[in-house]
Design an enzyme around this catalytic site. Structure first.
Site, PDB file in Angstrom:
ATOM      1  N   CYS A  75      36.983 -23.757  60.993  1.00 64.40           N
ATOM      2  CA  CYS A  75      36.856 -22.304  61.023  1.00 64.40           C
ATOM      3  C   CYS A  75      38.118 -21.485  61.161  1.00 64.40           C
ATOM      4  O   CYS A  75      38.568 -21.738  62.172  1.00 64.40           O
ATOM      5  CB  CYS A  75      35.916 -21.864  61.888  1.00 64.40           C
ATOM      6  SG  CYS A  75      35.766 -19.891  61.862  1.00 64.40           S
ATOM      7  N   HIS A 176      35.058 -26.115  50.109  1.00 63.34           N
ATOM      8  CA  HIS A 176      35.021 -24.960  49.405  1.00 63.34           C
ATOM      9  C   HIS A 176      34.835 -24.901  47.972  1.00 63.34           C
ATOM     10  O   HIS A 176      35.361 -25.714  47.182  1.00 63.34           O
ATOM     11  CB  HIS A 176      36.257 -24.089  49.711  1.00 63.34           C
ATOM     12  CG  HIS A 176      36.231 -23.659  51.224  1.00 63.34           C
ATOM     13  ND1 HIS A 176      36.042 -22.291  51.643  1.00 63.34           N
ATOM     14  CD2 HIS A 176      36.671 -24.191  52.349  1.00 63.34           C
ATOM     15  CE1 HIS A 176      36.176 -22.457  52.714  1.00 63.34           C
ATOM     16  NE2 HIS A 176      36.554 -23.594  53.245  1.00 63.34           N
ATOM     17  N   CYS A 234      37.137 -15.144  55.902  1.00 64.95           N
ATOM     18  CA  CYS A 234      36.823 -16.476  56.334  1.00 64.95           C
ATOM     19  C   CYS A 234      38.219 -17.231  55.975  1.00 64.95           C
ATOM     20  O   CYS A 234      38.825 -17.121  54.996  1.00 64.95           O
ATOM     21  CB  CYS A 234      36.022 -16.914  54.849  1.00 64.95           C
ATOM     22  SG  CYS A 234      35.667 -18.749  55.046  1.00 64.95           S
ATOM     23  N   GLY A 237      38.353 -20.106  54.005  1.00 65.42           N
ATOM     24  CA  GLY A 237      38.052 -19.645  52.658  1.00 65.42           C
ATOM     25  C   GLY A 237      39.423 -19.166  51.941  1.00 65.42           C
ATOM     26  O   GLY A 237      39.519 -19.329  50.718  1.00 65.42           O
TER      27      GLY A 237
END
Length: 295
Positions: A75, A176, A234, A237
């Site tokens: 993360c 992803h 994110c 992301g």
């Protein structure tokens, strides 16, 4: 069970951070879901558990659980909050720390202006490592023509609602799938996000990114996160989106990523070089909460 926690956020991506450096709390997925619940618990996209270094070449370890209680590998926004947490709590006086996460080892640096830069490591395109099942998608080249799986830069996914989307597939320590859209405000994030997340091509599910390219150094981004739904930002992301845009020839090596929760700066020189992410990390409040015995 009564536990202490710190609520933090990085570009609007919010976390409950738990200090397990001296004692494990032995929480279960049910407990993590309770903490993440915005009505009955603290409320968070993820829960970060900070633990002692498990090996001599790192300073700490932390474990990440999504709002649904499931453990995940990485993360990016959470990693920035992590380094701010360990410094504010007096767990280290270093401005640069190495930390083990499920997806590998990352290096984090708190900058003089309060921003945090994270060395996210090199992106992973090897499909089994993502993991990604090529048999469940159509391989294409950058021109949109059929390609072999080994040469594909674009993958077309058939979704359960009849849509077909073209995505870049990459792991930033977690999987992803990134697509380019004309306008993130009108992109079908909530309709397509769950379908992409649970697509058969991704055996461990996937984070679905929707990227609008403004120019070669600036994008807008929304992400439907695996196990959390759409979040305000994110970090992994953002890294995945920029890496995909660079591989597709759309972006330069340094890109500003605008999310609903704030702005991140992503840098990648290509190849097997590391992706570097810089952004904010803020402590919101600290407290204690009782976890019911009857969950």
């Amino acid at each position: 069970m009564r536990i202490r926690f710190t609520k933090m956020q990085g570009a609007g991506n919010d976390f409950v951070v738990l200090d397990e450096t001296t004692q494990r709390l032995h929480l279960t997925p049910v407990h993590y879901r309770f903490l993440a619940d915005r009505h009955f618990g603290v409320g968070a996209d993820q829960i970060l558990s900070v633990r002692p270094a498990p090996q001599p070449d790192v300073d700490f370890e932390y474990v990440i659980h999504n709002a649904d209680g499931g453990e995940v590998e990485q993360c990016g926004n959470g990693s920035r909050c992590f380094v701010r947490f360990v410094r504010e709590q007096g767990l280290t006086d270093k401005t640069t720390v190495r930390v083990k996460v499920h997806g590998g080892v990352i290096t984090l640096q708190e900058m003089p202006d309060g921003q945090v830069t994270v060395d996210m490591g090199a992106p992973v395109f090897d499909l089994p490592q993502v993991p990604f099942s090529a048999a469940q998608a159509l391989p294409l080249d950058l021109a949109g023509q059929a390609a072999s799986a080994s040469n594909a830069r674009v993958w077309q996914l058939a979704l359960g609602n009849g849509d077909a989307v073209k995505v870049g597939v990459v792991s930033m320590g977690n999987p992803h799938a990134v697509q380019v859209v004309a306008d993130v405000d009108t992109a079908p994030v909530l309709a397509q996000g769950p379908l992409i997340e649970n697509h058969a091509a991704f055996p461990k599910r996937v984070n679905a990114g929707f990227m609008q390219v403004l120019n070669r150094s600036e994008v807008r981004l929304r992400v439907f996160e695996r196990g959390a739904g759409e979040t305000l930002a994110c970090g992994t992301g953002a890294c995945a989106a920029v890496v995909t845009g660079i591989r597709w020839g759309l972006l330069d090596p340094r890109v500003t990523v605008q999310t609903h929760g704030g702005t991140l700066t992503i840098e990648w020189q290509g190849g097997d070089t590391s992706v570097r992410m810089t952004g904010p990390a803020t402590t919101v409040f600290q407290g204690e909460i009782t976890i019911p015995d009857t969950l």
